[in-house]
Design a protein around this motif. Structure first.
Motif, PDB file in Angstrom:
ATOM      1  N   MET A  83       0.850  -1.164   0.000  1.00  0.00           N
ATOM      2  CA  MET A  83       0.000   0.000   0.000  1.00  0.00           C
ATOM      3  C   MET A  83       0.901   1.234   0.000  1.00  0.00           C
ATOM      4  N   ARG A  84       0.927   1.936  -1.083  1.00  0.00           N
ATOM      5  CA  ARG A  84       1.761   3.134  -1.200  1.00  0.00           C
ATOM      6  C   ARG A  84       1.029   4.343  -0.621  1.00  0.00           C
ATOM      7  N   ILE A  85       1.694   5.022   0.297  1.00  0.00           N
ATOM      8  CA  ILE A  85       1.115   6.170   0.971  1.00  0.00           C
ATOM      9  C   ILE A  85       1.620   7.456   0.317  1.00  0.00           C
ATOM     10  N   ALA A  86       0.732   8.421   0.149  1.00  0.00           N
ATOM     11  CA  ALA A  86       1.115   9.744  -0.354  1.00  0.00           C
ATOM     12  C   ALA A  86       1.574  10.561   0.851  1.00  0.00           C
ATOM     13  N   HIS A  87       2.852  10.528   1.146  1.00  0.00           N
ATOM     14  CA  HIS A  87       3.402  11.196   2.331  1.00  0.00           C
ATOM     15  C   HIS A  87       3.489  12.712   2.132  1.00  0.00           C
ATOM     16  N   THR A  88       3.139  13.443   3.180  1.00  0.00           N
ATOM     17  CA  THR A  88       3.311  14.895   3.155  1.00  0.00           C
ATOM     18  C   THR A  88       4.683  15.281   3.697  1.00  0.00           C
ATOM     19  N   THR A  89       5.295  14.375   4.483  1.00  0.00           N
ATOM     20  CA  THR A  89       6.664  14.567   4.968  1.00  0.00           C
ATOM     21  C   THR A  89       7.422  13.257   4.789  1.00  0.00           C
ATOM     22  N   ASP A  90       8.726  13.342   4.709  1.00  0.00           N
ATOM     23  CA  ASP A  90       9.566  12.157   4.572  1.00  0.00           C
ATOM     24  C   ASP A  90       9.475  11.331   5.856  1.00  0.00           C
ATOM     25  N   PRO A  91       9.033  10.060   5.773  1.00  0.00           N
ATOM     26  CA  PRO A  91       8.869   9.250   6.986  1.00  0.00           C
ATOM     27  C   PRO A  91      10.158   9.093   7.790  1.00  0.00           C
ATOM     28  N   LYS A  92      11.280   8.950   7.111  1.00  0.00           N
ATOM     29  CA  LYS A  92      12.551   8.790   7.822  1.00  0.00           C
ATOM     30  C   LYS A  92      12.875  10.042   8.626  1.00  0.00           C
ATOM     31  N   GLN A  93      12.761  11.198   7.992  1.00  0.00           N
ATOM     32  CA  GLN A  93      13.058  12.447   8.688  1.00  0.00           C
ATOM     33  C   GLN A  93      12.077  12.703   9.830  1.00  0.00           C
ATOM     34  N   ASP A  94      10.826  12.315   9.632  1.00  0.00           N
ATOM     35  CA  ASP A  94       9.824  12.474  10.684  1.00  0.00           C
ATOM     36  C   ASP A  94      10.180  11.621  11.908  1.00  0.00           C
ATOM     37  N   ILE A  95      10.558  10.376  11.692  1.00  0.00           N
ATOM     38  CA  ILE A  95      10.952   9.496  12.801  1.00  0.00           C
ATOM     39  C   ILE A  95      12.179  10.056  13.505  1.00  0.00           C
ATOM     40  N   LEU A  96      13.190  10.431  12.749  1.00  0.00           N
ATOM     41  CA  LEU A  96      14.424  10.942  13.351  1.00  0.00           C
ATOM     42  C   LEU A  96      14.169  12.210  14.170  1.00  0.00           C
ATOM     43  N   GLY A 127      15.563  -8.467   6.031  1.00  0.00           N
ATOM     44  CA  GLY A 127      16.041  -7.851   4.800  1.00  0.00           C
ATOM     45  C   GLY A 127      15.975  -6.346   4.869  1.00  0.00           C
ATOM     46  N   LYS A 128      16.354  -5.743   3.774  1.00  0.00           N
ATOM     47  CA  LYS A 128      16.462  -4.293   3.657  1.00  0.00           C
ATOM     48  C   LYS A 128      15.442  -3.809   2.629  1.00  0.00           C
ATOM     49  N   LEU A 129      14.917  -2.593   2.838  1.00  0.00           N
ATOM     50  CA  LEU A 129      13.923  -2.010   1.943  1.00  0.00           C
ATOM     51  C   LEU A 129      14.369  -0.640   1.456  1.00  0.00           C
ATOM     52  N   ASP A 130      13.939  -0.262   0.265  1.00  0.00           N
ATOM     53  CA  ASP A 130      14.139   1.111  -0.204  1.00  0.00           C
ATOM     54  C   ASP A 130      13.016   2.012   0.303  1.00  0.00           C
ATOM     55  N   ASP A 131      11.828   1.415   0.507  1.00  0.00           N
ATOM     56  CA  ASP A 131      10.630   2.189   0.834  1.00  0.00           C
ATOM     57  C   ASP A 131       9.837   1.449   1.907  1.00  0.00           C
ATOM     58  N   PRO A 132       9.519   2.086   3.039  1.00  0.00           N
ATOM     59  CA  PRO A 132       8.789   1.389   4.100  1.00  0.00           C
ATOM     60  C   PRO A 132       7.364   1.007   3.703  1.00  0.00           C
ATOM     61  N   ASP A 133       6.813   1.617   2.677  1.00  0.00           N
ATOM     62  CA  ASP A 133       5.470   1.266   2.223  1.00  0.00           C
ATOM     63  C   ASP A 133       5.467   0.004   1.355  1.00  0.00           C
ATOM     64  N   ALA A 134       6.635  -0.512   1.046  1.00  0.00           N
ATOM     65  CA  ALA A 134       6.733  -1.677   0.157  1.00  0.00           C
ATOM     66  C   ALA A 134       6.245  -2.952   0.814  1.00  0.00           C
ATOM     67  N   ILE A 135       6.135  -2.961   2.126  1.00  0.00           N
ATOM     68  CA  ILE A 135       5.755  -4.183   2.838  1.00  0.00           C
ATOM     69  C   ILE A 135       4.723  -3.854   3.897  1.00  0.00           C
ATOM     70  N   TRP A 136       3.792  -4.759   4.104  1.00  0.00           N
ATOM     71  CA  TRP A 136       2.802  -4.610   5.164  1.00  0.00           C
ATOM     72  C   TRP A 136       2.438  -5.966   5.700  1.00  0.00           C
TER      73      TRP A 136
END
Length: 129
Positions: free
Chosen positions: A1-14, A120-129
């Motif tokens: 499920m691809r999410i239309a992010h308004t902010t970068d999830p990585k930067q938001d978490i950090l 494993g490693k992902l490029d995008d956190p929305d790639a897996i659910w």
């Protein structure tokens, strides 16, 4: 499920996690922040994500951001060989939620894993659910 992010999830978490310089891990432990689908999220196609799905992502989510690693994390030894897989702090990874110990730090849901529990490693956190 691809999410239309308004902010970068990585930067938001950090940003929410803040300074972790005082956190040190031993051995092959890996501290991750659980990727949580934003509460008001919409998919790239414009559909709203149900509230229940968003709230469950904290508990059932499989995508994580690596925040800290112990000095032996992802190092080959006599029993475990990681091959060409190189994981570093700041990488998106996936793992089974039940294989990690859940904790909260600075209001952010986290899981603590042994390196061998990271699948494993992902490029995008929305790639897996």
């Amino acid at each position: 499920m691809r999410i239309a992010h308004t902010t970068d999830p990585k930067q938001d978490i950090l940003r929410r996690v803040g300074d972790l310089s005082g956190v040190q891990l031993t051995l092959n432990w890996v501290l991750t922040a659980v990727y949580e689908i934003p509460r008001d999220a919409k998919t790239v196609g414009g559909l709203y994500v149900p509230e229940k799905t968003a709230s469950e992502s904290a508990f059932q989510g499989k995508a994580h951001l690596v925040l800290k690693m112990g000095p032996l994390a992802f190092k080959d030894d006599d029993n475990v060989k990681f091959g060409d897989l190189r994981i570093e702090e700041g990488d998106w990874v996936f793992a089974r939620a039940q294989d990690g110990s859940m904790l909260e730090l600075n209001g952010v849901t986290m899981r603590l894993y042994k390196d061998v529990s990271i699948l494993g490693k992902l490029d995008d956190p929305d790639a897996i659910w």
